[in-house]
Scaffold this active site. Sequence first.
Site, PDB file in Angstrom:
ATOM      1  N   HIS A 377      -3.562  -0.654   1.368  1.00  0.00           N
ATOM      2  CA  HIS A 377      -3.782  -1.203   0.027  1.00  0.00           C
ATOM      3  C   HIS A 377      -2.515  -1.948  -0.356  1.00  0.00           C
ATOM      4  CE1 HIS A 377      -6.834   2.271  -0.570  1.00  0.00           C
ATOM      5  NE2 HIS A 377      -7.445   1.185  -0.119  1.00  0.00           N
ATOM      6  N   GLU A 380       0.119  -0.766  -2.981  1.00  0.00           N
ATOM      7  CA  GLU A 380       0.770   0.534  -2.793  1.00  0.00           C
ATOM      8  C   GLU A 380       1.974   0.311  -1.891  1.00  0.00           C
ATOM      9  OE1 GLU A 380      -2.381   3.128  -1.522  1.00  0.00           O
ATOM     10  OE2 GLU A 380      -3.595   2.638  -3.287  1.00  0.00           O
ATOM     11  N   HIS A 515      -0.100   5.915   1.572  1.00  0.00           N
ATOM     12  CA  HIS A 515      -0.689   5.334   0.372  1.00  0.00           C
ATOM     13  C   HIS A 515       0.171   5.688  -0.838  1.00  0.00           C
ATOM     14  CE1 HIS A 515      -4.839   4.133   1.899  1.00  0.00           C
ATOM     15  NE2 HIS A 515      -4.279   4.731   2.934  1.00  0.00           N
ATOM     16  N   GLU A 608      -0.354  10.508   0.250  1.00  0.00           N
ATOM     17  CA  GLU A 608      -0.157   9.857  -1.052  1.00  0.00           C
ATOM     18  C   GLU A 608       1.272  10.170  -1.483  1.00  0.00           C
ATOM     19  OE1 GLU A 608      -2.270   7.941  -2.609  1.00  0.00           O
ATOM     20  OE2 GLU A 608      -4.154   8.302  -1.546  1.00  0.00           O
TER      21      GLU A 608
END
Length: 751
Positions: A377, A380, A515, A608
């Site tokens: 992404h 990110e 991410h 994350e």
Amino acid sequence: MWGLLLALAAFAPAVGLSLGAPSASVLGLAPAATTEAPVSTPAPRSSPAQPPAGKENGTSEQHIRIRVIRKKKVIVKKRKKLIRPIPPVTAMPSTTARPSTTARPSTTARPSTTTSPVGALDIPEKQEPGCPPLGLESLRVSDNQLDASSSQSFGLGPHRGRLNIQSGLEDGDLFDGAWCAEEQDVEPWLQVDARHPTRFSGIITQGRNSIWRYDWVTSYKVQFSNDSRTWWGSKNRSTGMDAVFPANSDPETPVLNLLPEPQVARFIRLLPQTWLQGGASCLRAEILACPVSADPNSLFPEVPMLGSSDPLDFRHHDYKAMRKLMKQVNEQCPNITRVYSIGKSHQGLKLYVMEMSDQPGEHELGEPEVRYVAGMHGNEALGRELLLLLMQFLCREFLRGDPRVTRLLTETRIHLLPSMNPDGYETAFRRGSEMVGWAEGRWNHQGIDLNHNFADLNTPLWEAEDDGLVPDTVPNHHLPLPTYYTLPNATVAPETRAVIRWMQRIPFVLSANLHGGELVVSYPFDMTRTPWAARELTPTPDEAVFRWLSTVYAGTNRVMQDPDRRPCHNQDFSLYGNVINGADWHTVPGSMNDFSYLHTNCFEVTVELSCDKFPHENELPQEWENNKDALLTYLEQVRMGIAGVVRDKDTELGIADAVIAVDGINHDVTTAWGGDYWRLLTPGDYMVTASAEGYHTVTRSCRVTFEEGPVPCNFRLTKTPKQRLRELLAAGAKVPPDLRRRLERLRGQKN
């Protein structure tokens, strides 16, 4: 004309009209449709004919704005009227903590705040550029530093007034998507305590994040204080009156306003003046601020330092800067690095990979291959910078002779892909770390979410399992690409195709894709087995291994291990050790984690890294320290389990594509072209079987201990008589007597 205005005013509540909202020059992202003539103070919300209370030295001409709101669209019309000068209202000092505004109608003029507070710190004449965020979005500003005049509920309290904070699925829960004042609060404000003298230079705002409601502030004032009792406002340079800043015209687009003059204070307040008709006074914010050295008596807490002792390049790198940095690392460490490309993005940007090993460019027998992938992404950005920092760190520490790094690079072949979606990142980079919002730059240039773009191999596997076809008819590993996915017109991004070819070319064993936007490690399966379930625990046969891998990263990440940290958005993952099954979080069909597991040998998780998807540059050193040990420790887990070589007993040559099956785990792996394999396992005793076409199957016991591995588990396979005959006939040789007699016996038994 006045008759028309009065008629519209009377009709406004029925059709959603908002009259008299203020504006000033937009320095952020306000659309042209809501650009309005600047005025010094807002008009009351329900009386267009009444002059605004507290206005000084009224002009001979004023713009009256009529907003017709249909759903989310704001239509602005302008009319002019002549008014008489208004007698100035005498400014009176106020010691109350509650500031005065004109957000709601009033029949009397309320006292204004002092314009030159006693004991105010010196305010510089010239703005200092480049002030970083104070830390509302990144959570460096704690909940108890935020205060408000009122809140609709705890879930809409001041602690939720943070830029890009995300709500829960249900309004009214503990995790709503903004700070919202009570409807009866006629003077709403949101306050931030910086805890020490700070030079405030700007404000970024958003509306409320919600799938059910539309709420956003359209204008606000700003006030400052050193003691939270005596306040002064930000003034327009030209008029000397309180500045009114334009805010938002939708809930998600960040809007930046720089102060006319930076203000040095401890406290800052945002005072909403107008908001969307029919909505509530709701906002999310970030404050731009620079610390100042104005505390000679040490009256305030010391400002926490964000930094790292590693001399690395701590900044955000666009495509050209990234390519240049990778080239510099390669030139600094030419014996252990190689830069190569696996393909191109939709806009033609190369997907560069940094390979790091003592023998770059070749697969060494028995040496496992690992990878990190970041930037799937594009917005990110932290993962991208962490991989650029990691390659610098590994190069530097290898040259210094660090034993941990030396062992890692001599026993492992590491591949670092810092930007899988360079097109999306370039979009996000141009917007900037605070202005990119939550979604802009997430997708590739075609608008494809790359983490939903891999082939869905889960569905055919589960259907075959339900029909009892696994593993005798349908394999439980290396599932082929579906036919529809290989068609020329299939909706498959070039970035996705490039990564799939990369996976097929190199025998990866372990991987993580990085991410941002949360603090948790998720592991496959990412897709729920029940088709209609939005979330459902869906473990793989290797649940124990995946939980171990996830716990290793979460357990060595500094922020994830902080017992006092608050949740990023709407789920507290610390309750589960900061580890979760992906499908039990939210279903993701076509994820890279699931595809890696079912199409290749590679075990992959999603990390994350941070609540803030695009941290400010000054936070990168601390983020590196938060993740450095976790990045290294995770790579070292490739030595967990068993490893070996499957060879031909007669020739001692390695057997490619031999299947390694572990009793009790319905997922197999295969050998690389040299016959070597790696099978990640948690400690325990296992019965392991090696099989290959044309060979007799061999089973042996392998014990995995808690000591560092991998545990050797080699196999030598003997060819079957049929395979030997096939090879002899193909070579034109005579069949040996013993083989001929054995074949005759087999034929007799068959007859």
